[in-house]
Design an enzyme around this catalytic site. Structure first.
Site, PDB file in Angstrom:
ATOM      1  N   MET A 168       0.828  -1.193   0.000  1.00 15.81           N
ATOM      2  CA  MET A 168       0.000   0.000   0.000  1.00 15.81           C
ATOM      3  C   MET A 168       0.866   1.248   0.000  1.00 15.81           C
ATOM      4  SD  MET A 168      -3.168  -0.749   2.550  1.00 15.81           S
ATOM      5  CE  MET A 168      -3.827   0.881   2.176  1.00 15.81           C
ATOM      6  N   CYS A 169       0.221   2.391  -0.134  1.00 11.27           N
ATOM      7  CA  CYS A 169       0.882   3.680  -0.134  1.00 11.27           C
ATOM      8  C   CYS A 169       0.007   4.661   0.632  1.00 11.27           C
ATOM      9  CB  CYS A 169       1.074   4.199  -1.559  1.00 11.27           C
ATOM     10  SG  CYS A 169       1.922   3.072  -2.685  1.00 11.27           S
ATOM     11  N   ARG A 170       0.423   5.888   0.671  1.00 13.27           N
ATOM     12  CA  ARG A 170      -0.415   7.011   1.076  1.00 13.27           C
ATOM     13  C   ARG A 170      -0.380   8.009  -0.076  1.00 13.27           C
ATOM     14  NH1 ARG A 170      -3.708   5.555   5.066  1.00 13.27           N
ATOM     15  NH2 ARG A 170      -3.706   3.992   3.406  1.00 13.27           N
TER      16      ARG A 170
END
Length: 245
Positions: A1-3
């Protein structure tokens, strides 16, 4: 995942968008509060904007944002009415290199994706390639599901939201052909005039996504709220958002 995060409004210094807020995108790289998987976003970072000629400009680095010595100078020097940012947590098996670092740009668009498609290389990648026009397919430089999603968005026609919706309809149909595949599909895309975003997932809860309609005079969409201002509102899962300056 990322932001991921994006800003649209009056000209805003990069540092005010990237690392000045108490829970800024830069802070979320090491202190994210709502990650569904992983603990830090240390596999690179990037930011996109539109240059004076109206074309996308991208800065990307494979270092974590806190280790990139260019951040301070860029933050003090650049001011733009639109920003799209990403801090990356690489999906296992997808290399930490420049080609795989977001945001991506092409055909006048800037794109960021927070999430993953489970077992992408063995399930959907060939289907996506078969769907793409050669002119778009040949521009793919990396091997992330995110870049392939961006290629699919560029393949579609209509408004930004219509292109996002058509892309997710295709992906969902292909995912349904496989048992129990999961996908996290939070996406932000812009053409420089408007921002479109979606909070979405398949066979799993959608990642967090928030919107503020008057953050320092502009709009912000972000994986996590930048501060404690009561104007932050969670985007409803499977909701498409369009913001215009």
């Amino acid at each position: 995942m990322c932001r991921i995060a994006a800003y649209l409004g009056p000209a805003c210094p990069l540092r005010d968008f990237l690392d000045a807020p108490p829970h800024s995108l830069a802070r979320q790289s090491w202190d994210a509060r709502e990650m569904a998987s992983a603990t830090v976003n240390a596999d690179g970072w990037g930011v996109g904007w539109y240059a004076d000629d109206g074309q996308p400009a991208i800065y990307r680095h494979t270092l974590p944002v806190w280790a990139d010595g260019n951040v301070d100078a860029l933050g003090r020097s650049l001011s733009r009415p639109l920003w799209v940012g990403n801090v990356r947590s690489a999906t296992p098996g997808l290399g930490t290199d420049h080609a795989n670092t977001q945001p991506f740009a092409g055909n006048g668009l800037i794109f960021a994706h927070n999430g993953y498609i489970q077992h992408f290389a063995h399930t959907l990648r060939a289907r996506v390639r078969a769907e793409l026009d050669p002119a778009i397919e040949q521009t793919i430089n990396g091997n992330t599901d995110s870049e392939y999603l961006f290629a699919l968005v560029r393949q579609q026609s209509g408004s930004l939201v219509e292109r996002l919706r058509a892309t997710l309809d295709l992906v969902r149909a292909w995912l349904a052909e496989h048992d129990d595949l999961k996908a996290l599909l939070n996406i932000i895309v812009t053409d420089g005039r408007e921002l479109a975003a979606v909070r979405s997932a398949f066979n799993t809860p959608a990642p967090s996504l928030y919107i503020h309609e008057n953050w320092r005079g502009g709009f912000v969409i972000a994986s996590e709220a930048f501060d404690t201002d009561p104007g932050w509102q969670a985007v409803v899962p499977e909701r498409f958002v369009t913001l215009r300056a």
